[in-house]
Design an enzyme around this catalytic site. Structure first.
Site, PDB file in Angstrom:
ATOM      1  N   THR A  28       1.112  -1.311   0.109  1.00 27.05           N
ATOM      2  CA  THR A  28      -0.143   0.082  -0.093  1.00 27.05           C
ATOM      3  C   THR A  28       0.868   1.061   0.325  1.00 27.05           C
ATOM      4  OG1 THR A  28      -1.692  -1.080   1.281  1.00 27.05           O
ATOM      5  CG2 THR A  28      -1.642   1.029   1.258  1.00 27.05           C
ATOM      6  N   THR A  46       1.257  -4.856   4.571  1.00 27.31           N
ATOM      7  CA  THR A  46       1.318  -5.143   6.023  1.00 27.31           C
ATOM      8  C   THR A  46       0.242  -6.755   5.961  1.00 27.31           C
ATOM      9  OG1 THR A  46      -0.974  -3.585   6.240  1.00 27.31           O
ATOM     10  CG2 THR A  46       0.794  -2.860   6.491  1.00 27.31           C
ATOM     11  N   ASP A  47      -0.206  -7.228   5.037  1.00 30.90           N
ATOM     12  CA  ASP A  47      -0.959  -8.090   4.886  1.00 30.90           C
ATOM     13  C   ASP A  47      -0.328  -9.659   5.501  1.00 30.90           C
ATOM     14  OD1 ASP A  47      -3.623  -7.283   5.015  1.00 30.90           O
ATOM     15  OD2 ASP A  47      -3.471  -7.150   2.376  1.00 30.90           O
ATOM     16  N   SER A  97       1.532  -7.606  -0.845  1.00 32.09           N
ATOM     17  CA  SER A  97       2.225  -8.583  -0.394  1.00 32.09           C
ATOM     18  C   SER A  97       1.309 -10.008  -0.128  1.00 32.09           C
ATOM     19  CB  SER A  97       2.161  -8.013   1.196  1.00 32.09           C
ATOM     20  OG  SER A  97       1.133  -8.513   1.749  1.00 32.09           O
TER      21      SER A  97
END
Lengths: 160, 160, 160, 160
Positions: free
Chosen positions: A11, A82-83, A53
């Protein structure tokens, strides 16, 4: 070089193309972010991947690990979606003599209001102040990938 | 409370009044800065002084020291004008059990392009990761007030 | 009320949700945009639709036309996706006594760098200075929907 | 060239020098402001003066008038300090065939939150849509310098 920064997408680097009406991962935004900060620390930014990700494969994680291993810098920052940041953090365990800090953003760096600058500053600082190991700098805290998770509903990292 | 943040004024908090055509030190800008960062770390912001750091007196420095001493937090961040940040850093020596990190900005936090967010993020991170002592977080580095100076001409901090 | 502003969606109002990794049309961004401009002109913002303009139906266009017709304001601004702005402009012809100015953005209003503020300011100004009719305010110019098109490749409006 | 833009200084162009701790009038900020707006209208920016408008002399006003008179453009925008914008507007009366729109800002264009972009967009639009004459575009409205004043206490323009 004191700090090596690898970008992998996520992101933080998302940009927007009007014609297609969807987001794509663009050039690393970190270069522009750091311009305003007047850093005198010596750093280099290298774009390794440009992926959401959720799309990172085991091969991608080995590529990231190999890049960190080959880097001459003892202090390494990795920007990442972040995932699956924690999964990549687990894949980076056991690299002796390296302080590796991962970070990302919940809001793209291109937004007027974003957590990107804070998070990158936090990661660069942690890379200089923490002992060798793998860390995640998110939400104003330092997390150990072995003992943390992303709370998707609350959109934040937390210790488990 | 994990982190106590004291503000004392300086460029980071400068705001602009059109009628008078000069700058004055305003409300601590750090509160708004931190809103975008989605911090889950527990912190409190207290405004101690609103002064250009060239105008800080010995009494002011004793007031700052007393506030740090009285704080229940082991991790303390102080925002401060850059011109005499080192002097205040020297006045804060010897407070056992406290990690104190000072920071400020070369460009006001209200500007579209500013080093304020980076510096505050760096200071909050350093306060959590460094051992007890007094530090300055500026220009992407951590300085020891006993061995650093502000290079006024280059507008940056450096080690001496 | 001097100026009525209707929002219908489009890129100007696009916001980003990390979990779903795609853009959705959010709350009208124009309210926040106008806060910084210190307007003393009397205006009201009403959200009519939240759609990508490629998804607007004939019924949607009749709804927009009815809202403009019913408005007590002689000066009307409509924010709209750029892809079918001209079609809606054609559907708004023939409303006597109304100066109607449509605008939108190529980059979302939430971005740090966006054309949204410029375009909205241009539309509000044109609504106050032009005679009754339907206009498009984009790319720093005023277009007549009967004699203009969106050049998709160049991502701009032009006269035909 | 469709639009000629003259800059004369004022708050809109104020920049900040840390070392001196005071504001000075810098390079015209309008050039950067307009970059994000994707204008296809043909315009040129010329810096005439860099003064706080309280320091403008009669000679300065004659210089501005001469520049407008000599310009090949029929549409002229002038950025100007707000304190004496009306006086300069009075000194620009009687230039046949020119639509002249003055504007400025209450908050410098360099600020994160500023009325500069809105005001410049409003002035450029009004210069294209109004008949020949001298106008002030501020606070979302178009004022006639012969019938307006700056309300210093409320920090806004109003009709008298």
């Amino acid at each position: 070089m004191q700090i090596e920064i690898f970008t992998t997408g996520g992101t933080i680097d998302k940009i927007y193309f009007d014609a297609k009406s969807n987001y794509e991962i663009g050039e690393p935004q970190i270069v522009e972010l750091l311009r305003d900060a007047n850093l005198t620390v010596d750093y280099k930014v290298t774009s390794l991947l440009r992926k959401d990700s959720l799309e990172l494969t085991d091969d991608d994680r080995q590529l990231i690990r190999a890049a960190v291993e080959k880097s001459e810098a003892g202090n390494v920052v990795i920007t990442h979606g972040t995932d699956t940041m924690i999964s990549t953090g687990l894949a980076l365990q056991g690299l002796a003599g390296k302080t590796i800090v991962m970070t990302g953003a919940m809001q793209p760096a291109r937004f007027r209001f974003t957590d990107a600058i804070y998070n990158v500053a936090s990661a660069i600082t942690a890379a200089q102040t923490l002992p060798a190991g793998v860390y995640i700098a998110m939400n104003g805290q330092i997390f150990d990938p072995l003992r943390s998770r992303k709370n998707v509903e609350m959109n934040r990292f937390e210790t488990v």
